[in-house]
Motif scaffolding. Structure first.
Motif, PDB file in Angstrom:
ATOM      1  N   ALA A  98     -21.160   3.116   9.435  1.00  0.00           N
ATOM      2  CA  ALA A  98     -21.676   3.465  10.767  1.00  0.00           C
ATOM      3  C   ALA A  98     -20.863   2.760  11.850  1.00  0.00           C
ATOM      4  O   ALA A  98     -20.580   3.351  12.906  1.00  0.00           O
ATOM      5  CB  ALA A  98     -23.149   3.100  10.873  1.00  0.00           C
ATOM      6  N   ASP A  99     -20.443   1.512  11.592  1.00  0.00           N
ATOM      7  CA  ASP A  99     -19.599   0.790  12.556  1.00  0.00           C
ATOM      8  C   ASP A  99     -18.235   1.461  12.712  1.00  0.00           C
ATOM      9  O   ASP A  99     -17.708   1.576  13.821  1.00  0.00           O
ATOM     10  CB  ASP A  99     -19.406  -0.669  12.126  1.00  0.00           C
ATOM     11  N   VAL A 100     -17.655   1.901  11.597  1.00  0.00           N
ATOM     12  CA  VAL A 100     -16.370   2.608  11.654  1.00  0.00           C
ATOM     13  C   VAL A 100     -16.529   3.903  12.445  1.00  0.00           C
ATOM     14  O   VAL A 100     -15.684   4.259  13.272  1.00  0.00           O
ATOM     15  CB  VAL A 100     -15.826   2.891  10.236  1.00  0.00           C
ATOM     16  N   GLN A 101     -17.620   4.594  12.207  1.00  0.00           N
ATOM     17  CA  GLN A 101     -17.904   5.838  12.932  1.00  0.00           C
ATOM     18  C   GLN A 101     -17.956   5.576  14.438  1.00  0.00           C
ATOM     19  O   GLN A 101     -17.348   6.304  15.230  1.00  0.00           O
ATOM     20  CB  GLN A 101     -19.224   6.408  12.431  1.00  0.00           C
ATOM     21  N   ALA A 102     -18.650   4.524  14.846  1.00  0.00           N
ATOM     22  CA  ALA A 102     -18.750   4.179  16.265  1.00  0.00           C
ATOM     23  C   ALA A 102     -17.393   3.731  16.816  1.00  0.00           C
ATOM     24  O   ALA A 102     -17.028   4.086  17.951  1.00  0.00           O
ATOM     25  CB  ALA A 102     -19.783   3.078  16.469  1.00  0.00           C
ATOM     26  N   ALA A 103     -16.618   2.987  16.034  1.00  0.00           N
ATOM     27  CA  ALA A 103     -15.302   2.525  16.492  1.00  0.00           C
ATOM     28  C   ALA A 103     -14.346   3.690  16.717  1.00  0.00           C
ATOM     29  O   ALA A 103     -13.600   3.716  17.695  1.00  0.00           O
ATOM     30  CB  ALA A 103     -14.712   1.547  15.476  1.00  0.00           C
ATOM     31  N   ILE A 104     -14.373   4.669  15.812  1.00  0.00           N
ATOM     32  CA  ILE A 104     -13.513   5.844  15.982  1.00  0.00           C
ATOM     33  C   ILE A 104     -13.921   6.625  17.222  1.00  0.00           C
ATOM     34  O   ILE A 104     -13.070   7.079  17.999  1.00  0.00           O
ATOM     35  CB  ILE A 104     -13.538   6.729  14.722  1.00  0.00           C
ATOM     36  N   ALA A 105     -15.212   6.781  17.433  1.00  0.00           N
ATOM     37  CA  ALA A 105     -15.690   7.490  18.625  1.00  0.00           C
ATOM     38  C   ALA A 105     -15.233   6.761  19.883  1.00  0.00           C
ATOM     39  O   ALA A 105     -14.780   7.389  20.849  1.00  0.00           O
ATOM     40  CB  ALA A 105     -17.212   7.615  18.593  1.00  0.00           C
ATOM     41  N   TRP A 106     -15.321   5.444  19.891  1.00  0.00           N
ATOM     42  CA  TRP A 106     -14.891   4.673  21.066  1.00  0.00           C
ATOM     43  C   TRP A 106     -13.379   4.802  21.261  1.00  0.00           C
ATOM     44  O   TRP A 106     -12.911   4.994  22.377  1.00  0.00           O
ATOM     45  CB  TRP A 106     -15.276   3.201  20.936  1.00  0.00           C
ATOM     46  N   ALA A 107     -12.609   4.709  20.181  1.00  0.00           N
ATOM     47  CA  ALA A 107     -11.151   4.802  20.302  1.00  0.00           C
ATOM     48  C   ALA A 107     -10.739   6.150  20.879  1.00  0.00           C
ATOM     49  O   ALA A 107      -9.857   6.230  21.734  1.00  0.00           O
ATOM     50  CB  ALA A 107     -10.500   4.584  18.940  1.00  0.00           C
ATOM     51  N   ARG A 108     -11.386   7.214  20.439  1.00  0.00           N
ATOM     52  CA  ARG A 108     -11.053   8.541  20.975  1.00  0.00           C
ATOM     53  C   ARG A 108     -11.450   8.654  22.445  1.00  0.00           C
ATOM     54  O   ARG A 108     -10.725   9.227  23.242  1.00  0.00           O
ATOM     55  CB  ARG A 108     -11.738   9.622  20.146  1.00  0.00           C
TER      56      ARG A 108
END
Length: 118
Positions: A98-108
């Motif tokens: 879930a943290d990776v999912q949020a990090a990818i969303a933030w990076a995009r």
């Protein structure tokens, strides 16, 4: 007069060399575009309850079992310590997904924002 002519000629040659050097600098080939390793995670869809789908840069996709399925499998261990260790590992892994999912969303999101001076 000859000295002035020689100075002008030297200045012209120096200027032409500088221009040629500048043109050569502009014509240099660009470095190849960097690409991440094939197993780099590029997207995580879903959630722990319904299941995650993990997409990698090389196109491979993983769909691990849901949290409830994994928790049930942890219950099959023989000892309480083993069941607890399994459960903690599973919960940590799903939390990290879930943290990776949020990090990818933030990076995009961040990559798409306008930058001052660009």
């Amino acid at each position: 007069m000859r000295t002035i002519g020689l100075m002008v000629a030297t200045g012209l040659v120096t200027g032409l060399l500088a221009l040629a050097g500048g043109a050569a600098a502009q014509e240099r080939p660009r470095a190849p575009r960097w690409e991440p390793a094939g197993d780099t995670i590029v997207a995580v869809e879903g959630d722990a309850d319904l299941g995650f789908t993990i997409h990698h840069y090389d196109g491979t996709v993983l769909s691990p079992p849901t949290l409830s399925e994994t928790t049930a499998e942890c219950g099959e261990y023989d000892t309480e310590i083993a069941r607890t260790a399994c459960q903690v590992e599973v919960e940590t892994w799903f939390r990290d997904l879930a943290d990776v999912q949020a990090a990818i969303a933030w990076a995009r999101y961040d990559a798409g924002r306008p930058r001052p001076g660009r």
